[in-house]
Design an enzyme around this catalytic site. Sequence first.
Site, PDB file in Angstrom:
ATOM      1  N   PHE A  98      21.838 122.507 100.554  1.00  0.00           N
ATOM      2  CA  PHE A  98      23.284 122.254  99.780  1.00  0.00           C
ATOM      3  C   PHE A  98      23.772 120.880 100.217  1.00  0.00           C
ATOM      4  CE2 PHE A  98      27.930 122.965  99.860  1.00  0.00           C
ATOM      5  CZ  PHE A  98      28.083 122.782  98.611  1.00  0.00           C
ATOM      6  N   ASP A 169      21.473 124.504 110.659  1.00  0.00           N
ATOM      7  CA  ASP A 169      22.397 124.895 109.558  1.00  0.00           C
ATOM      8  C   ASP A 169      22.069 126.293 109.207  1.00  0.00           C
ATOM      9  OD1 ASP A 169      23.799 125.423 107.155  1.00  0.00           O
ATOM     10  OD2 ASP A 169      23.741 123.270 106.451  1.00  0.00           O
ATOM     11  N   HIS A 172      22.898 130.059 105.628  1.00  0.00           N
ATOM     12  CA  HIS A 172      22.489 131.226 104.936  1.00  0.00           C
ATOM     13  C   HIS A 172      21.985 132.372 105.731  1.00  0.00           C
ATOM     14  CE1 HIS A 172      20.918 128.084 101.752  1.00  0.00           C
ATOM     15  NE2 HIS A 172      22.272 128.065 101.691  1.00  0.00           N
ATOM     16  N   GLN A 195      31.796 131.194 103.197  1.00  0.00           N
ATOM     17  CA  GLN A 195      32.051 130.951 101.717  1.00  0.00           C
ATOM     18  C   GLN A 195      31.660 132.368 100.736  1.00  0.00           C
ATOM     19  OE1 GLN A 195      29.389 130.355  99.228  1.00  0.00           O
ATOM     20  NE2 GLN A 195      30.830 130.034  97.519  1.00  0.00           N
ATOM     21  N   LYS A 198      28.142 133.769 100.571  1.00  0.00           N
ATOM     22  CA  LYS A 198      27.431 133.947 101.734  1.00  0.00           C
ATOM     23  C   LYS A 198      27.285 135.321 102.108  1.00  0.00           C
ATOM     24  CE  LYS A 198      26.436 129.573 101.623  1.00  0.00           C
ATOM     25  NZ  LYS A 198      27.041 128.391 101.956  1.00  0.00           N
ATOM     26  N   ARG A 227      44.656 118.863 119.785  1.00  0.00           N
ATOM     27  CA  ARG A 227      45.582 119.519 120.775  1.00  0.00           C
ATOM     28  C   ARG A 227      45.014 120.758 121.612  1.00  0.00           C
ATOM     29  NH1 ARG A 227      50.994 122.219 118.497  1.00  0.00           N
ATOM     30  NH2 ARG A 227      52.478 121.993 120.273  1.00  0.00           N
ATOM     31  N   TYR A 234      52.964 118.722 122.661  1.00  0.00           N
ATOM     32  CA  TYR A 234      52.500 117.869 121.801  1.00  0.00           C
ATOM     33  C   TYR A 234      51.635 116.834 122.565  1.00  0.00           C
ATOM     34  CZ  TYR A 234      55.076 120.330 118.335  1.00  0.00           C
ATOM     35  OH  TYR A 234      55.470 121.495 117.637  1.00  0.00           O
ATOM     36  N   ARG A 244      41.210 124.990 111.352  1.00  0.00           N
ATOM     37  CA  ARG A 244      41.397 126.291 111.907  1.00  0.00           C
ATOM     38  C   ARG A 244      41.279 127.437 110.886  1.00  0.00           C
ATOM     39  NH1 ARG A 244      45.891 123.708 114.293  1.00  0.00           N
ATOM     40  NH2 ARG A 244      47.221 124.347 112.654  1.00  0.00           N
TER      41      ARG A 244
HETATM   42  C1  LIG Z   1      27.461 126.980 101.985  1.00  0.00           C
HETATM   43  C2  LIG Z   1      26.506 125.938 102.552  1.00  0.00           C
HETATM   44  C3  LIG Z   1      27.424 125.004 103.557  1.00  0.00           C
HETATM   45  C4  LIG Z   1      28.768 124.955 103.400  1.00  0.00           C
HETATM   46  O1  LIG Z   1      29.379 125.792 103.750  1.00  0.00           O
HETATM   47  P1  LIG Z   1      31.178 125.985 102.877  1.00  0.00           P
HETATM   48  O2  LIG Z   1      31.645 126.943 103.986  1.00  0.00           O
HETATM   49  O3  LIG Z   1      30.862 126.303 101.821  1.00  0.00           O
HETATM   50  O4  LIG Z   1      31.783 124.538 103.291  1.00  0.00           O
HETATM   51  C5  LIG Z   1      26.413 124.308 104.336  1.00  0.00           C
HETATM   52  N1  LIG Z   1      25.146 124.306 104.285  1.00  0.00           N
HETATM   53  C6  LIG Z   1      24.627 125.290 103.447  1.00  0.00           C
HETATM   54  C7  LIG Z   1      23.056 125.229 103.438  1.00  0.00           C
HETATM   55  C8  LIG Z   1      25.186 125.971 102.518  1.00  0.00           C
HETATM   56  O5  LIG Z   1      24.726 126.626 101.614  1.00  0.00           O
END
Ligand SMILES: *Cc1c(COP(=O)(O)O)cnc(C)c1O
Length: 410
Positions: A98, A169, A172, A195, A198, A227, A234, A244
């Site tokens: 992605f 990463d 998934h 997301q 997922k 912060r 601040y 966040r």
């Molecule tokens: C979905 C995804 C992301 C990003 O995640 P978001 O929450 O959509 O920003 C990063 N890497 C891979 C491989 C993804 O499938």
Amino acid sequence: MSESELAINGGPPAKRKPFPDWPVYDDRELAAVTGVIKSRQWWRGNGSNVSEFEREFATYHGAGHALAVANGTQALELALMGMDIGRGDEVIVPASTFISTATAVLCVNAVPVLVDVDPETYCLDPKKVEAAITPRTRAILPVHMAGHLADMDELLDIARRHGLVILQDAAHAQGAEWKGRRIGALPANAIFSFQAFKLMTAGEGGLITSDDAEFIERCFLYGNCGRPKTDRTYQHTLLGSNCRMSELHASVLRVQLTRLDEQIERRRRNAVLLDRLLGEVPGLVPQGRDPRVTRNPHYMYMFRYDDAAFDGLPRQQLVDMLIAEGIPAFIAYLAIHRTPVFRDRTFGPRWRADDPLLPDYSHVSCPVAEDISDHVVWLHHRVLLGDEADVVELVDAIKKIRLHTQRVFA
Ligand SMILES: *Cc1c(COP(=O)(O)O)cnc(C)c1O
């Protein structure tokens, strides 16, 4: 197998009983959200759901610490900054993923170096990683494609020998294991996404795991406008942004986490069957399985499609026909260097297209990633959440299409 007309031409869909809905929820998610609403503690600064979720997710994944953020893309950017990766540093990224895996590197002013993936697993190919290392290389960013872990033994070994860091990463790969170890327990920081597609979701959401408390603290600061947690005057200590997660999101994700084990087990059982049945259809080759991945949570179900076995039926038409038959099918990711943003280096004001640090991505050659973007189809993971009959009906739909194309094109 049905001999009937294709659904795309008005026939009855092969998949009569629909697959389970996604996302999954029940009264527990509803109660969690309502509870937060009524508490009036909607912000992590005064609620406890985000910090509880961080603890629960870290523990489940065997990691010491976690930071929840607004989405996976920001988790990537914060983790890279927390690892002190910036201007001019090179980060090795798979050419098939992605887009955020590669663009997050650019967003911290570092340079993504695209490396080809393994033709069996679709994950970063360690043999090609080594050849891409230069004096500027700082990190390797493997993607656990569709829940299948990259070869972590080889990648960790390469990183050790070359003094590099690894960021996984794992967008998934919630719940995945490598040789019996949860991914949070591997000696490499990881990011996750929540997301809507997922394996756990609150619509949006992201998270970083690590065993390094100071790294997580740096990521927190970068994502909290610089912060510190206890600041009331601040006293911003560094250049950050606001990434966040809200209490509402965390309350849903805490419930979603409790569903993961049972869902992974169901997807595992159905994936074994689907691997076998699809593998018997001429022209279809499922994503390979490395036995060292002892727990694959199965995000998208990916297979390579050879149209010659379907009398030249183009992949896009196969996908359209599958959707009409009731199968949620999609075309795999475009190889990163083939996306307009990388091909044309339309990186906005942060990176001028003629910046001397940037490679000419239009000249990148990654044959396996290109083959995936030309030939791979993926199915939404909810096709694996049903029962055995759902899997059999899915394969029957593909066989129906194949039989029909053979009659039409013969
Ligand atoms: C979905 C995804 C992301 C990003 O995640 P978001 O929450 O959509 O920003 C990063 N890497 C891979 C491989 C993804 O499938």
